[in-house]
Design a protein around this motif. Structure first.
Motif, PDB file in Angstrom:
ATOM      1  N   SER A   1       0.455   9.093  17.956  1.00 43.62           N
ATOM      2  CA  SER A   1       0.633   7.652  18.112  1.00 43.62           C
ATOM      3  C   SER A   1       2.100   7.382  17.778  1.00 43.62           C
ATOM      4  CB  SER A   1      -0.254   6.889  17.128  1.00 43.62           C
ATOM      5  OG  SER A   1       0.243   7.012  15.801  1.00 43.62           O
TER       6      SER A   1
ATOM      7  N   THR B   1       8.358  16.440   4.745  1.00 40.34           N
ATOM      8  CA  THR B   1       7.424  16.112   5.819  1.00 40.34           C
ATOM      9  C   THR B   1       7.873  16.741   7.133  1.00 40.34           C
ATOM     10  OG1 THR B   1       6.939  14.033   4.732  1.00 40.34           O
ATOM     11  CG2 THR B   1       6.336  14.196   7.058  1.00 40.34           C
TER      12      THR B   1
ATOM     13  N   TYR C   1       9.052   1.548   8.125  1.00 36.84           N
ATOM     14  CA  TYR C   1       8.329   2.676   8.724  1.00 36.84           C
ATOM     15  C   TYR C   1       8.377   2.684  10.243  1.00 36.84           C
ATOM     16  CZ  TYR C   1       3.911   0.182   9.800  1.00 36.84           C
ATOM     17  OH  TYR C   1       2.963  -0.646  10.316  1.00 36.84           O
TER      18      TYR C   1
ATOM     19  N   MET D   1       9.189   8.780   6.112  1.00 40.39           N
ATOM     20  CA  MET D   1       9.168  10.074   5.432  1.00 40.39           C
ATOM     21  C   MET D   1      10.447  10.859   5.653  1.00 40.39           C
ATOM     22  SD  MET D   1       6.294   9.460   4.148  1.00 40.39           S
ATOM     23  CE  MET D   1       6.285  10.914   3.090  1.00 40.39           C
TER      24      MET D   1
ATOM     25  N   ARG E   1       6.668   9.299  10.387  1.00 42.15           N
ATOM     26  CA  ARG E   1       7.185  10.587   9.915  1.00 42.15           C
ATOM     27  C   ARG E   1       8.710  10.566   9.875  1.00 42.15           C
ATOM     28  NH1 ARG E   1       3.943  15.195   9.586  1.00 42.15           N
ATOM     29  NH2 ARG E   1       1.779  14.703  10.017  1.00 42.15           N
TER      30      ARG E   1
ATOM     31  N   GLY F   1      -1.328  -2.804  11.916  1.00 48.66           N
ATOM     32  CA  GLY F   1      -0.840  -1.427  11.969  1.00 48.66           C
ATOM     33  C   GLY F   1      -1.740  -0.381  12.583  1.00 48.66           C
ATOM     34  N   LEU F   2      -2.926  -0.740  13.070  1.00 49.09           N
ATOM     35  CA  LEU F   2      -3.842   0.316  13.542  1.00 49.09           C
ATOM     36  C   LEU F   2      -3.490   0.722  14.967  1.00 49.09           C
ATOM     37  CD1 LEU F   2      -6.640   1.463  12.291  1.00 49.09           C
ATOM     38  CD2 LEU F   2      -7.645   0.160  14.133  1.00 49.09           C
ATOM     39  N   PRO F   3      -3.082   1.978  15.180  1.00 48.93           N
ATOM     40  CA  PRO F   3      -2.625   2.345  16.521  1.00 48.93           C
ATOM     41  C   PRO F   3      -3.754   2.412  17.544  1.00 48.93           C
ATOM     42  CG  PRO F   3      -2.714   4.275  15.118  1.00 48.93           C
ATOM     43  CD  PRO F   3      -3.030   3.102  14.243  1.00 48.93           C
TER      44      PRO F   3
ATOM     45  N   TYR G   1       1.349  22.290  12.042  1.00 47.05           N
ATOM     46  CA  TYR G   1       2.694  22.463  11.468  1.00 47.05           C
ATOM     47  C   TYR G   1       2.892  23.814  10.810  1.00 47.05           C
ATOM     48  CZ  TYR G   1       2.641  17.491  12.225  1.00 47.05           C
ATOM     49  OH  TYR G   1       2.540  16.267  12.806  1.00 47.05           O
TER      50      TYR G   1
ATOM     51  N   GLU H   1       6.436  14.910   0.556  1.00 46.26           N
ATOM     52  CA  GLU H   1       5.437  14.567   1.564  1.00 46.26           C
ATOM     53  C   GLU H   1       4.263  13.857   0.871  1.00 46.26           C
ATOM     54  OE1 GLU H   1       4.051  18.125   3.536  1.00 46.26           O
ATOM     55  OE2 GLU H   1       3.062  17.007   5.127  1.00 46.26           O
ATOM     56  N   ARG H   2       3.518  13.077   1.644  1.00 45.81           N
ATOM     57  CA  ARG H   2       2.300  12.461   1.104  1.00 45.81           C
ATOM     58  C   ARG H   2       1.139  13.410   1.395  1.00 45.81           C
ATOM     59  NH1 ARG H   2       2.613   6.572   0.910  1.00 45.81           N
ATOM     60  NH2 ARG H   2       0.377   6.502   1.260  1.00 45.81           N
TER      61      ARG H   2
ATOM     62  N   ALA I   1       0.813  -1.217   0.000  1.00 45.39           N
ATOM     63  CA  ALA I   1       0.000   0.000   0.000  1.00 45.39           C
ATOM     64  C   ALA I   1       0.854   1.279   0.000  1.00 45.39           C
ATOM     65  CB  ALA I   1      -0.921   0.006   1.218  1.00 45.39           C
ATOM     66  N   LEU I   2       1.936   1.271   0.729  1.00 45.44           N
ATOM     67  CA  LEU I   2       2.753   2.491   0.845  1.00 45.44           C
ATOM     68  C   LEU I   2       3.658   2.657  -0.381  1.00 45.44           C
ATOM     69  CD1 LEU I   2       3.691   2.203   4.616  1.00 45.44           C
ATOM     70  CD2 LEU I   2       1.996   3.718   3.587  1.00 45.44           C
ATOM     71  N   HIS I   3       4.419   3.755  -0.411  1.00 46.82           N
ATOM     72  CA  HIS I   3       5.266   4.000  -1.579  1.00 46.82           C
ATOM     73  C   HIS I   3       6.609   3.297  -1.462  1.00 46.82           C
ATOM     74  CE1 HIS I   3       6.197   7.360   1.204  1.00 46.82           C
ATOM     75  NE2 HIS I   3       7.428   7.060   0.863  1.00 46.82           N
TER      76      HIS I   3
ATOM     77  N   ASN J   1       3.125   5.102  15.956  1.00 44.35           N
ATOM     78  CA  ASN J   1       3.123   4.835  14.518  1.00 44.35           C
ATOM     79  C   ASN J   1       3.312   6.101  13.700  1.00 44.35           C
ATOM     80  OD1 ASN J   1       2.811   2.120  14.563  1.00 44.35           O
ATOM     81  ND2 ASN J   1       0.886   2.079  13.438  1.00 44.35           N
ATOM     82  N   GLU J   2       2.554   7.140  14.057  1.00 48.16           N
ATOM     83  CA  GLU J   2       2.673   8.372  13.277  1.00 48.16           C
ATOM     84  C   GLU J   2       4.056   8.990  13.465  1.00 48.16           C
ATOM     85  OE1 GLU J   2      -0.083  11.641  13.968  1.00 48.16           O
ATOM     86  OE2 GLU J   2       1.000  12.888  12.527  1.00 48.16           O
TER      87      GLU J   2
ATOM     88  N   LEU K   1       7.958  17.708  11.255  1.00 44.10           N
ATOM     89  CA  LEU K   1       8.007  16.880  12.452  1.00 44.10           C
ATOM     90  C   LEU K   1       8.076  17.768  13.680  1.00 44.10           C
ATOM     91  CD1 LEU K   1       8.489  13.898  13.310  1.00 44.10           C
ATOM     92  CD2 LEU K   1      10.832  14.601  13.671  1.00 44.10           C
TER      93      LEU K   1
ATOM     94  N   GLN L   1       6.525  25.089  10.418  1.00 41.37           N
ATOM     95  CA  GLN L   1       7.344  24.278   9.521  1.00 41.37           C
ATOM     96  C   GLN L   1       6.882  24.404   8.078  1.00 41.37           C
ATOM     97  OE1 GLN L   1       6.224  22.529  12.532  1.00 41.37           O
ATOM     98  NE2 GLN L   1       7.764  20.981  12.981  1.00 41.37           N
TER      99      GLN L   1
ATOM    100  N   ILE M   1      -4.248   5.113   5.114  1.00 44.35           N
ATOM    101  CA  ILE M   1      -4.841   3.772   5.193  1.00 44.35           C
ATOM    102  C   ILE M   1      -5.040   3.312   6.634  1.00 44.35           C
ATOM    103  CG2 ILE M   1      -4.103   2.977   2.913  1.00 44.35           C
ATOM    104  CD1 ILE M   1      -1.757   1.538   4.301  1.00 44.35           C
ATOM    105  N   GLY M   2      -5.155   4.257   7.556  1.00 39.09           N
ATOM    106  CA  GLY M   2      -5.533   3.888   8.919  1.00 39.09           C
ATOM    107  C   GLY M   2      -4.403   3.460   9.822  1.00 39.09           C
ATOM    108  N   MET M   3      -3.166   3.761   9.479  1.00 40.01           N
ATOM    109  CA  MET M   3      -2.066   3.246  10.275  1.00 40.01           C
ATOM    110  C   MET M   3      -1.378   4.256  11.189  1.00 40.01           C
ATOM    111  SD  MET M   3      -0.503   0.334   7.800  1.00 40.01           S
ATOM    112  CE  MET M   3       0.961   1.210   7.692  1.00 40.01           C
ATOM    113  N   CYS M   4      -1.767   5.531  11.121  1.00 45.49           N
ATOM    114  CA  CYS M   4      -1.010   6.497  11.924  1.00 45.49           C
ATOM    115  C   CYS M   4      -1.878   7.288  12.902  1.00 45.49           C
ATOM    116  CB  CYS M   4      -0.220   7.437  11.022  1.00 45.49           C
ATOM    117  SG  CYS M   4      -1.220   8.664  10.190  1.00 45.49           S
TER     118      CYS M   4
ATOM    119  N   ASP N   1       4.085   9.107  -7.039  1.00 42.53           N
ATOM    120  CA  ASP N   1       3.270   8.096  -6.371  1.00 42.53           C
ATOM    121  C   ASP N   1       1.824   8.556  -6.286  1.00 42.53           C
ATOM    122  OD1 ASP N   1       5.272   6.119  -5.376  1.00 42.53           O
ATOM    123  OD2 ASP N   1       6.035   7.870  -4.298  1.00 42.53           O
TER     124      ASP N   1
END
Ligand SMILES: Cc1cc2nc3c(=O)[nH]c(=O)nc-3n(C[C@H](O)[C@H](O)[C@H](O)COP(=O)(O)OP(=O)(O)OC[C@H]3O[C@@H](n4cnc5c(N)ncnc54)[C@H](O)[C@@H]3O)c2cc1C
Ligand SMILES: Cc1cc2nc3c(=O)[nH]c(=O)nc-3n(C[C@H](O)[C@H](O)[C@H](O)COP(=O)(O)OP(=O)(O)OC[C@H]3O[C@@H](n4cnc5c(N)ncnc54)[C@H](O)[C@@H]3O)c2cc1C
Ligand code: SF4
Ligand code: SF4
Ligand code: FES
Lengths: 460, 282
Positions: free
Chosen positions: A250, A271, A177, A261, A257, A233-235, B261, B45-46, A167-169, A252-253, A273, B264, B220-223, B86
């Motif tokens: 989270s 990105t 990640y 990223m 990042r 992966g769902l935090p 942000y 960045e996405r 799914a990711l790039h 994860n985030e 931070l 930044q 996609i729900g991961m962060c 992407d």
């Protein structure tokens, strides 16, 4: 093993453990007793023939050592770095009771690193020995974490065409990640991926299975079997007041990042931070340690790890906990978050903690924390990172209602084959077990691959 | 696989651009309400952008963006024939579209583009669509002609009165609701606008859908970056939304979080402008 000095390393993202040189590796390998009935291999979830590869190292035959490991482990440079070896191969070594088991993980890392340094199977330097798919069969894997990569490696080695949908790039799953650069350099993951690509494995990024395409579409494209390795992966959040304030993340985030990223290179990378001054990490596992050590490297003045029980009960690996403490991470144990406080702009300012004490042991034998009435503490903080675990990501699961789940919301499989309730659809890794380890995910990928090989009538 | 730009059209010079590009795996499944996450360059960045239209036969999707910072500015440097690095999608839950009678669709700013795809979906199932669009001045209005093709009426509001009603879209909405029975209101635009729409429709007790635009990372729900409070519960806009019941959304929290942000973003954009200036000189 040589390490970067803690005072230096908290200012960079380079790897902490520096690795063996040839001389140190041979010396360590020669300590191995070459036992008649070695126990080391039994401790390894992917069945690495430790005894044989260590003998090759002792003889200076690194190429043979690598090929021995690679027979059962498609990510040796990764495993050598992140496996909890103390509970696995090294924990089962005959020398473990002496407190000085053979450093199998470090040797494995050394062998893999040396091999890759000599054999850059990169796209730009195509080697003759790189093999491609020879068979007419093709199979697919969803997600590109260690479970899928192992699944792919096993079958590619046997001439099958494997396509991975990610799914990711960028491919690699948690390896890219989640786990930070200073524990697992991205270059290592990249090399392992190139080695797979050289065997003919195709990786399609930006494909969210369940939305860009679904399982049936994949079968319709002629793939004969599908492996689902989408991770967990769902935090989880705490459900506390103030949790959506600016500055509450989270893990994860925060880690995504930084790692995926590359936000630690902002503004050269786009990105942004948060650079917290007073950082609080909530949780006591490896993920919490990774987040805390990352925050230090990003210039935080103080980093606290807040945990409900005591240091003793922390689930993090000892080595990682000690690395964190050496670097200056402070523990705030027997403390449980109650609420986050912020200012008018919605920015985090303080975290309120309830002080705890350990009560009687519960059914599992663990002493559970109980609140001490009326005892609270406030910590000033501008960045809080929640690392209290993850759940299964519902995206693919909701799009595939035929897929049977267990009570905890993870995919149910046949433990002997790895097959799900849908024929020829297999699953493994965190999406089956819940958050676990790299090597267990790899073991699951391997088991499913063996079953697929059997069904396609390949000789193992 | 490259996501090649086949058509680029400036809608409002220096502000809003429409880009049509090849995405043959996304076009067939894209539905109104879906979005994509794009990345423009290797160190990029996405960012999420709504799918404003699609053409499954030609395998293309359309996005409409407003240049506000680094990523949208980088995107704007790409020309026909160039590729977007992407593109991931279609993401988010599609709009719930069913035949129910009369639906008012409100768009503000670039939100008009996103609203266009939703409004078209409502028209296709046979709902009577009233479109209300608003902007600062008439030159900033988007998609008026396109909307007219399937809307029973297109009502316009501009702040300066250069076209249509002088004032806000919510004033137009208020007077429309006062005289008509409407089954649903859909609003896409700046958060302040969506919040104001929700206040108006509450008065008339009309079910209202808004499409939220929080900051996202993976999509996609991961962060959890995109979390919003709806009815006192935490929802992830990328997988649970982006559309929600407007009367239950905590808009103030969303407005705060969009500012996470600010500093930044300004720094990044400044650097982009400096670099880009240099490139031009060479
Ligand atoms: C910060 C952190 C530190 C850790 N440290 C260690 C450690 O030191 N040692 C250790 O052994 N373990 C560690 N772990 C745990 C370990 O990383 C995981 O157990 C392991 O990566 C799980 O592998 P997996 O193959 O199940 O999937 P993951 O690695 O979770 O990868 C899943 C992949 O699937 C993709 N995906 C998800 N949904 C879809 C979809 N619908 N379509 C396509 N692709 C999708 C995701 O983008 C992701 O790339 C750590 C975990 C974290 C988060
Ligand atoms: C589901 C979804 C769909 C979207 N669809 C579209 C679309 O179709 N067209 C379009 O132009 N934009 C859309 N957006 C907003 C778009 O993602 C942001 O404008 C973009 O991320 C800005 O990136 P940047 O790097 O150019 O600017 P940044 O440097 O990130 O930001 C510059 C300025 O824009 C503001 N900003 C940042 N992110 C957002 C945001 N998510 N929403 C509103 N303002 C923001 C910042 O506060 C800042 O003032 C959508 C957002 C979401 C979540
Ligand atoms: S894969 Fe992990 S457990 Fe197995 S031998 Fe290597 S380091 Fe040890
Ligand atoms: S158990 Fe330990 S000492 Fe014995 S062969 Fe294995 S690594 Fe060597
Ligand atoms: S953007 Fe990461 S969870 Fe929604």
């Amino acid at each position: 093993m040589p390490e970067q000095d803690p005072k230096t390393r908290i200012h960079n993202f380079s790897e902490v453990a520096l690795g063996y040189n040839l001389e140190l590796a041979i010396t360590e390998a020669k300590r191995c007793l070459q036992c008649k009935n070695p126990t080391c291999q039994q401790g390894c979830p992917v069945d690495v023939d430790c005894k044989t590869f260590i003998r090759f190292v002792a003889e200076g035959k690194l190429e043979e050592a690598y090929l021995t490991i690679q027979k059962t482990n498609s990510l040796p440079a990764v495993c050598g770095r992140v496996c909890p070896q103390e509970n696995q191969c090294e924990g089962s070594c005959k020398l473990a009771p002496t407190g000085q088991p053979i450093a199998i993980g470090r040797l494995e890392r050394f062998v893999a690193d040396s091999y890759y340094a000599k054999h850059p199977c990169d796209d730009d330097k195509k080697q003759k020995e790189c093999i491609g798919p020879k068979s007419r069969h093709k199979v697919a894997a969803i997600g590109s974490g260690p479970s899928s990569l192992t699944f792919a490696g096993y079958l590619a080695l046997r001439g099958i065409k494997v396509t991975i949908f990610e799914a990711l790039h960028e491919a690699g799953g948690v390896l890219v990640y989640g786990i930070p650069e200073f524990r697992l350099p991205k270059k290592i993951v990249h090399t392992e991926l190139e080695a797979l690509k050289a065997m003919g494995v195709e990786i399609k990024t930006n494909y969210v299975v369940g939305s860009t395409l679904n399982l049936q579409d994949i079968f319709d494209q002629g793939y004969e079997a599908i492996f689902i390795g989408v991770g967990a992966g769902l935090p989880r959040f705490l459900g506390l007041e103030g949790e959506n304030l600016i500055g509450v993340y989270s893990a994860n985030e925060y880690l995504t990042r930084v790692n995926l990223m590359r936000a630690y290179k902002f503004p050269d990378y786009d990105t942004p931070l948060p650079r917290g001054q007073n950082v609080v990490v909530i949780g006591g596992g490896n993920v919490a340690m990774d987040a805390a050590r990352t925050a230090l490297r990003l210039g935080a003045k103080k980093v606290y790890v807040v945990y409900r029980r005591t240091q003793q009960e922390m689930p993090a690996r000892r080595e990682e906990l000690h690395h964190a403490l050496d670097e200056g991470v402070r523990l705030k144990v027997l403390s449980s978050p109650v609420k986050f406080l912020g200012d008018e702009q919605g920015k985090l300012q303080k975290l309120v903690l309830q002080k705890m004490e350990l009560g009687e042991p519960d059914a599992s034998g663990r002493r559970s924390p109980i609140p001490i009435p009326g005892q609270f503490e406030e910590i000033v903080t501008d960045l809080a990172i929640i690392a209290v675990g993850t759940r299964s990501n519902p995206l693919l699961l909701q799009a595939t209602p035929q897929l049977k789940l267990n009570q905890r919301g993870y995919i149910e499989i046949n433990p002997d084959t790895g097959e799900t309730s849908i024929p020829n659809v297999f699953a493994g890794g965190d999406i089956v077990t819940g958050a676990a380890t790299v090597v267990l995910a790899m073991g699951a990928g391997r088991k499913a691959a063996q079953e697929v090989a059997k069904r396609l009538k390949l000789t193992a | 696989m490259g996501f090649k730009i086949v058509k680029k059209r400036v809608l409002i010079p220096g502000r809003v651009t429409e880009v049509v590009f090849l995405a043959p795996d996304i076009a067939p499944t894209a539905k109104p309400g879906n979005f994509v996450i794009i990345r423009v360059r290797e160190n990029g960045e996405r960012i999420p952008l709504t799918i404003a239209d699609k053409n499954p036969e030609q395998g293309t999707i359309t996005i409409v963006y407003l240049v506000v910072g680094t990523t949208t500015a980088l995107l704007d440097l790409l020309q026909e024939g160039d590729e977007i690095l992407d593109v991931c999608g279609p993401l988010g839950k599609p709009t719930k579209i069913e035949k129910k009678g009369e639906v008012v669709c409100i768009g503000g700013g670039t939100g008009i583009a996103a609203m266009h795809h939703i409004a078209k979906g409502h028209a296709e199932v046979g709902n009577k669509v009233i479109s209300i669009i608003g902007a600062r001045t008439k030159d900033f209005l988007l998609f008026e002609e396109e909307l007219a093709k399937f809307s029973a009426e297109v009502l316009v509001a501009t702040n300066d009165g250069s076209k249509g009603h002088k004032g806000l879209v919510t004033e137009v909405l208020d007077s429309y609701l006062a005289n008509h029975t409407v089954q649903e209101v859909v609003a896409v635009g700046p958060v302040v606008m969506m919040k104001a729409v929700a206040e108006v429709t509450k008065k008339y007790n009309v079910f209202t859908t808004v499409s939220l635009n929080p900051i996202m990372v993976d999509g996609i729900g991961m962060c959890g970056a995109c979390r919003v409070s709806v009815d006192g519960q935490v929802k992830f806009a990328c997988v649970d939304g982006p559309e929600f019941d407007a009367h239950k959304v905590d808009f103030d929290e969303l407005m705060h979080r969009l500012n996470s942000y600010k500093q930044q973003e300004e720094l990044s954009y400044k650097q982009f402008c400096e670099c880009h200036g240099k490139e031009k000189k060479n």
